[in-house]
Design an enzyme around this catalytic site. Structure first.
Site, PDB file in Angstrom:
ATOM      1  N   VAL A 129       0.945  -1.152  -0.016  1.00 20.14           N
ATOM      2  CA  VAL A 129       0.028   0.075  -0.173  1.00 20.14           C
ATOM      3  C   VAL A 129       0.728   1.247   0.087  1.00 20.14           C
ATOM      4  O   VAL A 129       0.367   2.325  -0.274  1.00 20.14           O
ATOM      5  CB  VAL A 129      -1.074   0.112   1.147  1.00 20.14           C
ATOM      6  N   TYR A 140       3.986   4.608  15.545  1.00 22.48           N
ATOM      7  CA  TYR A 140       2.717   3.813  15.301  1.00 22.48           C
ATOM      8  C   TYR A 140       1.637   4.902  15.881  1.00 22.48           C
ATOM      9  O   TYR A 140       0.416   4.862  15.366  1.00 22.48           O
ATOM     10  CB  TYR A 140       2.837   2.485  16.308  1.00 22.48           C
TER      11      TYR A 140
END
Length: 234
Positions: free
Chosen positions: A49, A140
């Protein structure tokens, strides 16, 4: 009526559970995987992606197989943990490129046909860490927090076309991603979880399935926690 459903990162963990749930409902399910083997019994396409050409090819393959994507679950994600002062630029950027930019890229690609059809469902997979923060996971947490702004902005942009955009925020779920969580950290997170247990991928999948259903036709721009009460109210 059977719909075309695309789940990125659908070859394991939460993504696979989501794929199985939609498949059980009779939908035409496609999953992407960057590494590893494709799941048995599901149409799978290899996709990175973070690469525009790879993402475009993947969507084209799914459309050729099943028709325009009507439900997107942007689940593909990675971690590259480390304390911020010592974190390499690549480790920070790779996580944002996968978890945030990649999610945007896939949504942009499928939104075109959804706009034409004047219907569609987009669900982003975030994390409670995007709200709580987490030591050693600045990359993250930042990527998952960014999905909230993406969700709500797209909800505004696409709502008039009958497309809903929502976000699910799992807590401590039993997947490979928490395999390296220390016992101390796990106990700390469980102590902040009213249900005092970890969740399962299937429990997350049920919420995703609802958000993609007709029953959630008036739900958009929502951040739905699935964490046993962890980070409630955030």
């Amino acid at each position: 009526m059977s719909r075309t459903v695309l789940i990125t990162g659908g070859n394991r963990g939460i993504g696979l559970a989501v794929a199985r749930a939609f498949s059980a409902d009779g939908d035409k399910v496609a999953v992407t995987h960057r590494t590893g083997e494709p799941p048995e019994g599901l149409f799978a396409v290899r996709c990175d992606v973070t690469d525009r050409d790879s993402a475009e090819r993947a969507v084209s393959e799914v459309e050729a197989q099943y028709g325009p994507v009507e439900v997107l679950v942007a689940n593909a994600g990675i971690t590259r943990d480390g304390l911020a002062p010592a974190m390499r630029d690549d480790d920070f950027e790779d996580v944002l490129q996968t978890n945030l930019v990649g999610a945007f890229r896939m949504a942009r690609l499928v939104a075109r046909s959804m706009i034409s059809a004047r219907r569609g469902r987009i669900v982003f997979m975030s994390s409670v860490m995007g709200f709580l923060g987490s030591p050693g996971q600045t990359n993250y947490a930042a990527s998952k927090a960014g999905l909230l702004g993406l969700t709500r902005s797209l909800a505004w942009e696409l709502g008039s076309r009958g497309i809903t955009v929502n976000m699910v925020t799992p807590g401590l779920i039993e997947t490979d991603m928490i395999r390296d969580v220390t016992d101390k950290r796990r106990d700390q997170l469980l102590s902040q979880t009213p249900l005092r247990r970890t969740g399962t991928p299937e429990e997350v999948a049920e919420v995703v399935r609802f958000l993609a259903s007709d029953g959630a036709s008036y739900v958009t721009g929502a951040a739905v926690p699935v964490g046993g009460g962890l980070a409630m109210g955030q």
